[in-house]
Design a protein around this motif. Sequence first.
Motif, PDB file in Angstrom:
ATOM      1  N   GLU A 188     -15.053 -18.385 101.720  1.00 49.59           N
ATOM      2  CA  GLU A 188     -15.876 -17.739 100.702  1.00 49.59           C
ATOM      3  C   GLU A 188     -16.870 -18.697 100.050  1.00 49.59           C
ATOM      4  O   GLU A 188     -17.752 -18.266  99.302  1.00 49.59           O
ATOM      5  N   VAL A 189     -16.756 -19.995 100.327  1.00 49.11           N
ATOM      6  CA  VAL A 189     -17.660 -20.962  99.687  1.00 49.11           C
ATOM      7  C   VAL A 189     -19.039 -20.899 100.339  1.00 49.11           C
ATOM      8  O   VAL A 189     -19.188 -20.463 101.483  1.00 49.11           O
ATOM      9  N   THR A 190     -20.042 -21.341  99.583  1.00 48.10           N
ATOM     10  CA  THR A 190     -21.407 -21.454 100.114  1.00 48.10           C
ATOM     11  C   THR A 190     -21.722 -22.924 100.356  1.00 48.10           C
ATOM     12  O   THR A 190     -21.486 -23.763  99.479  1.00 48.10           O
ATOM     13  N   VAL A 191     -22.239 -23.211 101.526  1.00 55.67           N
ATOM     14  CA  VAL A 191     -22.551 -24.585 101.918  1.00 55.67           C
ATOM     15  C   VAL A 191     -24.067 -24.764 101.992  1.00 55.67           C
ATOM     16  O   VAL A 191     -24.762 -23.964 102.617  1.00 55.67           O
ATOM     17  N   HIS A 192     -24.556 -25.806 101.336  1.00 55.66           N
ATOM     18  CA  HIS A 192     -25.971 -26.176 101.422  1.00 55.66           C
ATOM     19  C   HIS A 192     -26.058 -27.567 102.047  1.00 55.66           C
ATOM     20  O   HIS A 192     -25.378 -28.490 101.604  1.00 55.66           O
ATOM     21  N   ILE A 193     -26.889 -27.716 103.057  1.00 57.72           N
ATOM     22  CA  ILE A 193     -27.069 -29.004 103.726  1.00 57.72           C
ATOM     23  C   ILE A 193     -28.528 -29.422 103.593  1.00 57.72           C
ATOM     24  O   ILE A 193     -29.440 -28.632 103.865  1.00 57.72           O
ATOM     25  N   GLY A 194     -28.751 -30.650 103.146  1.00 60.48           N
ATOM     26  CA  GLY A 194     -30.108 -31.182 103.027  1.00 60.48           C
ATOM     27  C   GLY A 194     -30.277 -32.389 103.933  1.00 60.48           C
ATOM     28  O   GLY A 194     -29.474 -33.316 103.882  1.00 60.48           O
ATOM     29  N   GLU A 195     -31.316 -32.369 104.763  1.00 57.63           N
ATOM     30  CA  GLU A 195     -31.556 -33.461 105.706  1.00 57.63           C
ATOM     31  C   GLU A 195     -32.921 -34.090 105.446  1.00 57.63           C
ATOM     32  O   GLU A 195     -33.901 -33.393 105.170  1.00 57.63           O
ATOM     33  N   SER A 250     -28.660 -23.179 104.159  1.00 66.81           N
ATOM     34  CA  SER A 250     -27.570 -22.625 103.355  1.00 66.81           C
ATOM     35  C   SER A 250     -26.824 -21.579 104.165  1.00 66.81           C
ATOM     36  O   SER A 250     -27.429 -20.875 104.992  1.00 66.81           O
ATOM     37  N   GLY A 251     -25.514 -21.484 103.943  1.00 61.36           N
ATOM     38  CA  GLY A 251     -24.724 -20.484 104.658  1.00 61.36           C
ATOM     39  C   GLY A 251     -23.249 -20.642 104.365  1.00 61.36           C
ATOM     40  O   GLY A 251     -22.844 -21.300 103.403  1.00 61.36           O
ATOM     41  N   ARG A 252     -22.435 -20.023 105.225  1.00 66.05           N
ATOM     42  CA  ARG A 252     -20.979 -20.109 105.120  1.00 66.05           C
ATOM     43  C   ARG A 252     -20.473 -21.229 106.041  1.00 66.05           C
ATOM     44  O   ARG A 252     -21.190 -21.653 106.959  1.00 66.05           O
TER      45      ARG A 252
END
Length: 431
Positions: free
Chosen positions: A170-177, A188-190
């Motif tokens: 259920e968490v939201t993951v944000h990745i910045g590169e 952003s996504g699951r």
Amino acid sequence: MSEIAVIGIGMGTENGLTVEAADFIRSSDLLIGAERMLRDVAGKGQETCAEYLPARVAAAIDAHPEATRISVLMSGDVGFFSGAKKLYAALGTRNNPEDSIRVMPGISSVVYFCSQLRIAWEDVKLTSMHGMNCNLIGEICRNGKVFSILGTKDQAAEICRKLITYDMNEVTVHIGENLGYPEEKILSGRPVDFADYESSALSVILVENPNVNPVVTSGVPDEDFLRDKVPMTKEEVRIVSIGKLRLTDRSVVYDIGAGSGSCSVEAALRAVNGKVYAIEKNPTAVRLLYSNKLKFRVDNMEIVEGLAPEALKDLPVPTHAFLGGTGGNMEEILRTLLDKNPRIRIVINAITLETVSQALEILKKLPFGEPDIACITVAKSKKAGPYHMMMGQNPVYVITAEGAEAEKSENELERALVHTGVDGEKFNEEN
């Protein structure tokens, strides 16, 4: 005399520099930093030196006595998981007391990343997995927003696979590169969306958890544990035993004779940035340990299948140990624990008087301080028709002791207090 500035260059491009930093860099005789930083901010014709290790940076400064203005470039902000801390120490060892050292902060990756996501960052838990150990799962369980700096291309995927394993979909993951660079990418996504994702090595991650577990005290209800027919330390005794251990956030704990893992889980929930080693020889109990590890999402709990003391020999040095079952090897186990850490703090649970007698005899023989003994007698209510009856449980003896080295430190404190004329008993009462 040189004027040296330790400068946080933000995300790495000239556009992200503060005006003060940009002015100092432009007027510098020498720029020192990692190659990618020099490439992005050095002006035409400026002398540069590609060094970032503190000792080598200090040596590079000494090798350029003609330079009067020197910029030492650090990524992000100099106060946020930066190498600046070690650099200050290295610069302090140089024999140039007349040099002036200034510090110019930059924009940190968390500030930039959250601004791009339009997310407030004042309540974000800040961590780093770049060359550091971090129980990220534990932090995500306890915090609504967790940020971490990554250091390898597969770390984002590894984190997401762990989130899936612990049923945290259920968490939201944000990745910045490559933040701040032309090739910047923000996704952003699951967790399932990034389970096989390969990111840039220059990446950060932010995880938002809508279902935070706010409980910070010991005392998980007995019925919450998966236990089958494996013995388990009961809730009230567990609260006292874990309390007697006096764990810190970074404790390294051995749970010897872990059973179904109730004490291992409680310890792991307390020592979130530490490590708990659950040692157990019973295959049925080992299976329960894995099940309870997943249920309570204690990623900092490692299960060791085997018999103590042999199973302890290759484990890291412990700060604490809980002995719930010793398989008749109590003396050998305690000797091993002292060999690993002469100041270790231990708690032994005993039900029979024979075990209490044996434990006290061994503690007297080995270099432990005076033990503390508490007898815990618990009665729990049981419904009987319209009434409630109190049903007594077996009394449990909770024996606490520390290695004599720890007691020695306390004695040294007493001697110091006497030497300074301070009343030791009064000091202990007030502190």
